[in-house]
Design an enzyme around this catalytic site. Structure first.
Site, PDB file in Angstrom:
ATOM      1  N   VAL A   1      39.097  38.942  55.224  1.00  0.00           N
ATOM      2  CA  VAL A   1      38.464  39.716  54.188  1.00  0.00           C
ATOM      3  C   VAL A   1      39.243  40.842  53.536  1.00  0.00           C
ATOM      4  O   VAL A   1      39.395  40.979  52.468  1.00  0.00           O
ATOM      5  CB  VAL A   1      37.358  40.316  54.732  1.00  0.00           C
ATOM      6  CG1 VAL A   1      36.518  41.773  53.793  1.00  0.00           C
ATOM      7  CG2 VAL A   1      36.062  39.374  55.182  1.00  0.00           C
ATOM      8  N   ALA A   2      40.174  41.201  54.504  1.00  0.00           N
ATOM      9  CA  ALA A   2      41.174  42.263  53.866  1.00  0.00           C
ATOM     10  C   ALA A   2      42.302  41.744  53.072  1.00  0.00           C
ATOM     11  O   ALA A   2      42.806  42.373  52.257  1.00  0.00           O
ATOM     12  CB  ALA A   2      41.644  43.002  55.318  1.00  0.00           C
TER      13      ALA A   2
ATOM     14  N   ASN B   1      40.079  48.261  54.797  1.00  0.00           N
ATOM     15  CA  ASN B   1      39.850  47.588  53.587  1.00  0.00           C
ATOM     16  C   ASN B   1      38.924  47.999  52.539  1.00  0.00           C
ATOM     17  O   ASN B   1      39.441  48.292  51.359  1.00  0.00           O
ATOM     18  CB  ASN B   1      39.930  46.215  53.835  1.00  0.00           C
ATOM     19  CG  ASN B   1      39.754  45.322  52.714  1.00  0.00           C
ATOM     20  OD1 ASN B   1      38.928  44.610  52.322  1.00  0.00           O
ATOM     21  ND2 ASN B   1      40.881  45.195  51.823  1.00  0.00           N
TER      22      ASN B   1
ATOM     23  N   ASP C   1      41.311  51.378  51.080  1.00  0.00           N
ATOM     24  CA  ASP C   1      42.018  50.525  50.213  1.00  0.00           C
ATOM     25  C   ASP C   1      41.061  50.391  48.982  1.00  0.00           C
ATOM     26  O   ASP C   1      41.630  50.643  47.744  1.00  0.00           O
ATOM     27  CB  ASP C   1      42.589  49.572  50.602  1.00  0.00           C
ATOM     28  CG  ASP C   1      43.561  49.709  51.681  1.00  0.00           C
ATOM     29  OD1 ASP C   1      44.024  50.800  51.842  1.00  0.00           O
ATOM     30  OD2 ASP C   1      44.252  48.926  52.427  1.00  0.00           O
TER      31      ASP C   1
ATOM     32  N   GLU D   1      40.353  38.908  46.475  1.00  0.00           N
ATOM     33  CA  GLU D   1      39.222  38.692  45.526  1.00  0.00           C
ATOM     34  C   GLU D   1      39.176  39.535  44.424  1.00  0.00           C
ATOM     35  O   GLU D   1      38.631  39.031  43.342  1.00  0.00           O
ATOM     36  CB  GLU D   1      38.037  38.532  46.412  1.00  0.00           C
ATOM     37  CG  GLU D   1      36.776  37.866  45.552  1.00  0.00           C
ATOM     38  CD  GLU D   1      35.713  37.008  46.165  1.00  0.00           C
ATOM     39  OE1 GLU D   1      34.751  37.650  46.329  1.00  0.00           O
ATOM     40  OE2 GLU D   1      36.080  35.848  46.542  1.00  0.00           O
TER      41      GLU D   1
ATOM     42  N   ASP E   1      51.241  44.948   5.357  1.00  0.00           N
ATOM     43  CA  ASP E   1      51.047  45.218   3.828  1.00  0.00           C
ATOM     44  C   ASP E   1      51.350  46.684   3.626  1.00  0.00           C
ATOM     45  O   ASP E   1      51.525  47.442   4.466  1.00  0.00           O
ATOM     46  CB  ASP E   1      49.731  44.883   3.269  1.00  0.00           C
ATOM     47  CG  ASP E   1      49.667  44.439   1.932  1.00  0.00           C
ATOM     48  OD1 ASP E   1      50.844  44.883   1.115  1.00  0.00           O
ATOM     49  OD2 ASP E   1      48.710  43.937   1.480  1.00  0.00           O
TER      50      ASP E   1
ATOM     51  N   ILE F   1      42.535  38.424  51.529  1.00  0.00           N
ATOM     52  CA  ILE F   1      42.343  37.702  50.315  1.00  0.00           C
ATOM     53  C   ILE F   1      41.884  38.800  49.024  1.00  0.00           C
ATOM     54  O   ILE F   1      41.132  39.475  49.095  1.00  0.00           O
ATOM     55  CB  ILE F   1      41.049  36.923  50.426  1.00  0.00           C
ATOM     56  CG1 ILE F   1      41.300  35.563  51.517  1.00  0.00           C
ATOM     57  CG2 ILE F   1      40.855  35.842  49.096  1.00  0.00           C
ATOM     58  CD1 ILE F   1      40.104  34.945  51.953  1.00  0.00           C
TER      59      ILE F   1
END
Length: 873
Positions: free
Chosen positions: A281-282, A705, A709, A286, A328, A284
């Site tokens: 979980v921490a 995590n 984080d 995602e 232009d 990857i």
């Protein structure tokens, strides 16, 4: 009358059934009554995702599945405190994901609401511009090249009308329209006397009566076409999603090895299972694709505040790489407040400073040529007045800046367009287009029919009856006017019964001045400092273009300027050799824009191109960033990536700046998340290989995590721009998102953090005499402190920590403060001590942890300094 039968009726019958009038249109009272019955002219939209739906979609995440399964298994083993932490992680992860997606969805929805389709309609006998949703059945609408058809309508008048009906029929070839009555059973695709909502006017002009609005239109019946288009993923988003999946697979395999390795070392099954799940979980990343969507959406929102509408996510991604801007002159570099500066006929010239003489000249008609020149310019004009009954200073004049200026200049001296239209009934006309470069209108005069023509001077002179000597004199006068930076048009006439544009009687020149925007020169200089190349591409005369270019600081030597006709004579190979020196393109046409884009793209440049007309559409589509003027045609806006809502060149520069901020912030989030991803994996893996106890528990990893984080990485999306952002060189298409510096930083950060933590863990086991829960609490605090310190290193990947303002991001400071409080609570609050299996730290422990964190960030900053100095050498 059934909607599908209008094509089988005569125009008179249709008007009678709809109770409308071709000249007067509907009255405002009639419009109000009809709107009460039929509602607004809007298509049904797919309902946006509700907040509940967005919240529930967060549970589709593979990580949520892993956590839920882990929580259930832990419950089966009756580890209730661990289960509380795991399910708490599920809720928190879901809430954070919901907040991110809801923020991005809200920003994108707000952007879509900015786009509005306007319609030109006749009401109470006057032509006016309204929002298309205000149309009702029976309204008389005016169509011209570049418009999007605002409702289904039966044609009443048509001049060379061609409609691209691809949105309805799928046929990309434009349909040539007619006024003929058609059989009742004619299929929709063949009903050439009808125009349909959502289709694009490719050429010509027309007047039509609205027969259906909203859901009653042909396109309104096709449900699949009226649903909101799902935003396509950008190439960068797709690459990041792929990267996340690859990292996810690798981490998953490593976690399985951690789990099996622990079992082989006779660790408890549940302990190793929880640890493997927590590490997965921490580690990857995602949240990476979602974080990127938030950064893109917020960037688009910031650009909108600066009056630039980014229509696609992919454009927000590309903007930061723009290296060449082709623009232009009119509106983008000038104010668009065009005024008549000079009128020059064969007999006399009246300059800007002599304007006070105008009323005398025109009222007394002492100089009939001057009167005729302004009369032609006012009549041969595609602009219209919404409120002609009011005094001219209060007029609302709609149309191109040149046309508006001519109408207002005429009104100032008593030559009013409404009066002239009564005096000279229109018989026929040739609308202006870039190929003809003129507008020709045949009128019924008191002494017979007369043809008035207004357009590009070279074109009008070529069509006029002139001696060689007179032609030479006039070209010299033209050069004199254009060298003053004036936009010059010519006017002529011919007494004729037919619309035959030849053998004209030349009348004179009209010079218009459009003041340069005060900020234009500064914006051009900013472009150069940012490593971008500004290029002027204009339809104006060479000398007009040169005068303006000189004023804004472009190079104006012979090698820097080219005319459209000279570009036509060049082969692609010749052009490729010279293109890098050319900064000014005069008398440029839409096809020239395509060649300019292709030439620069062949050199690896990322090209932005401005345009406003229907013929600019291919070039806008071909450019890496197609920029449409807000005052331009619907077709140009439809294919563009960026719409300048106030037509200002500065918006392009501001949008490029925001594009660079977007890329910068994406890189910061990637660096932070990926370096974070490997820390726990290596920490746990090495400990198992060496036969040590687990340095940190599963619940502690989840806490770091999700609580520490997670919020910090999210706040990097709100990082303000760095001061030197526009001093950097633009990065091309081939510049990788993960730069060499980023890869090194990710590796160094992960490696340094792990070496320090493993060293500390080994020392504590061997020499501290602490119990394992105490040691784990120190490692837990050390891991958290490291993350909370190096988030400040990620605020800039180009400058060291002592060169930046650490407090510039209020969201980050708030999240950091929350993180500090959460860490203290985790170590000293009894309920969290029980959940996380932590113990309070003493003063010596905090010295160790903070010293470790400071040493870690010092090594990271030394690595950054190495790359920074290497780049500046």
């Amino acid at each position: 009358m059934a909607n599908n039968s209008w094509h089988s009726l005569s125009r008179q019958k249709v008007l009678k059934l709809l109770n409308s009038d071709i000249e007067q249109g509907l009255t405002e009272d009639e419009v109000r009554e009809r709107r009460k019955k039929s509602g607004s002219n809007v298509l049904p939209e797919e309902k946006p995702l509700s907040k509940l739906r967005i919240f529930l979609t967060q549970f589709k995440s593979p990580l949520i599945y892993i956590l839920v399964v882990a929580g259930i298994i832990v419950l089966l083993f009756q580890k209730f405190t661990d289960a509380i932490v795991i399910f708490g992680a599920v809720v928190l992860n879901t809430v954070v994901g919901f907040w991110q997606e809801n923020k991005a969805t809200g920003a994108l929805r707000k952007l879509k609401k900015v786009v509005k389709i306007e319609a030109q309609v006749i009401r109470d006998g006057h032509q006016k511009e309204i929002g298309s949703k205000a149309l009702v059945k029976g309204d008389i609408i005016m169509l011209s090249a570049g418009n999007k058809v605002p409702a289904d309508a039966r044609l009443l008048e048509s001049r060379d009308l061609k409609i691209n009906e691809a949105p309805l029929t799928g046929e990309w070839l434009a349909a040539q329209k007619t006024l003929k009555i058609l059989p009742k059973n004619t299929p929709v695709a063949d009903r050439d006397n009808m125009v349909y909502m959502g289709c694009l006017v490719q050429d010509g002009k027309a007047k039509a009566v609205v027969t259906a609005i909203g859901c009653g239109t042909e396109i309104g019946k096709v449900a699949i076409l009226v649903k909101e288009t799902k935003e396509e993923k950008t190439p960068l988003q797709k690459r990041l999603a792929r990267l996340s999946k690859i990292i996810g697979v690798v981490i998953a395999l490593v976690c399985i090895l951690i789990f099996l390795g622990g079992l082989l070392r006779e660790r408890k099954f549940l302990e190793m299972f929880e640890t493997a799940v927590a590490v997965a979980v921490a580690a990857i990343p995602e949240g990476l694709p979602v974080a990127m969507t938030v950064i893109l959406a917020l960037g688009m929102e910031r650009i909108l505040k600066k009056k630039g509408l980014v229509r696609k996510l992919v454009a927000a991604e590309t903007l930061g790489s723009t290296s060449t801007i082709c623009t232009d002159k009119t509106l983008t570099l000038t104010e668009g407040k065009m005024v008549v500066a000079k009128t020059s006929t064969l007999r006399k010239e009246i300059a800007e400073e002599e304007k006070k003489k105008w009323p005398e000249v025109f009222k007394t008609k002492k100089d009939p040529d001057q009167v005729l020149a302004v009369t032609i310019a006012v009549l041969c004009n595609e602009a219209f007045i919404e409120n002609p009954q009011k005094p001219y200073p209060l007029w609302k004049v709609r149309g191109r800046p040149t046309d508006r200026a001519l109408i207002l200049a005429g009104a100032e001296i008593g030559i009013r367009k409404p009066d002239l239209e009564e005096e000279f009934p229109k018989i026929d006309e040739i609308p202006f287009n870039p190929q003809n470069k003129f507008i020709a209108t045949l009128y019924q005069g008191k002494q017979g029919n007369i043809l008035y023509i207004c357009g590009a001077p070279e074109k009008i002179l070529s069509l006029s009856k002139l001696t060689k000597k007179k032609e030479t004199e006039l070209f010299k006068k033209l050069e004199d006017l254009t060298s003053q930076g004036l936009r010059v048009i010519a006017v002529a006439y011919k007494k004729t019964k037919k619309l035959a544009v030849n053998n004209l009687t030349f009348v004179g020149f009209i010079g218009l001045r459009d003041p340069l925007r005060k900020e234009a020169k500064e914006a051009i200089n900013l472009c150069r400092k940012a490593g971008m190349r500004p290029i002027l591409v204009t339809g104006d005369h060479l000398l007009t273009a040169k005068a303006v270019a000189k004023e804004i600081g472009l190079r104006t030597k012979k090698e820097n300027i080219i005319e459209g006709k000279d570009l036509d004579a060049m082969s692609d190979e010749e052009f490729q050799k010279k293109v890098k020196h050319i900064e000014i393109y005069a008398r440029a046409e839409p096809q020239h824009k395509m060649r300019i884009i292709e030439a620069w793209q062949a050199r690896g440049e990322v090209v932005a191109m401005t345009g406003d007309g229907i013929n600019d559409a291919p070039a806008l589509k071909k450019a890496d960033i197609g920029v449409a003027l807000g005052s331009g045609t619907d077709v140009a806006k439809e294919v563009s990536d960026l719409v300048l809502l106030t037509d200002n060149f500065n918006i392009i520069v501001a949008a490029v700046e925001e594009g660079r901020v977007i890329i910068d912030n994406i890189r910061k989030v990637i660096t932070y998340l990926l370096s974070d991803s490997f820390t726990e994996v290596i920490l746990i893996g090495v400990s198992l290989v060496l036969g040590w106890p687990l340095p940190i528990l599963a619940v502690q990893i989840l806490w770091v995590n999700l609580i520490e984080d997670g919020p910090l990485s999210l706040c990097l999306a709100f990082e303000p721009k760095e001061k030197d952002i526009m001093k950097q060189k633009p990065q091309g298409h081939n510049t990788p998102l993960l730069t060499k510096e980023m890869k090194t930083l990710i590796f160094i950060i992960g490696l340094i953090t792990d070496i320090l933590l493993l060293g500390l863990f080994f020392w504590l086991i061997k020499y501290s005499g602490y119990e394992i829960p105490h040691i784990r609490s120190i490692i837990f605090a050390g891991l958290t402190i490291d993350s909370m310190f190096y988030i400040f290193s990620c605020k800039s990947l180009r400058r060291n920590l002592w060169h930046i303002n650490p407090f510039s991001n209020k969201f980050l400071i708030f999240a950091w403060t929350f993180g500090v409080i959460a860490l203290i609570a985790a170590l000293y609050l009894p309920v969290l001590q029980t959940l996380l299996k932590t113990v309070p730290l003493n003063f010596f422990d905090w010295q160790l942890v903070l010293g470790l964190g400071l040493f870690n960030i010092l090594l990271i900053e030394i690595t950054k300094w190495f790359f920074i100095t290497k780049k500046t050498v």
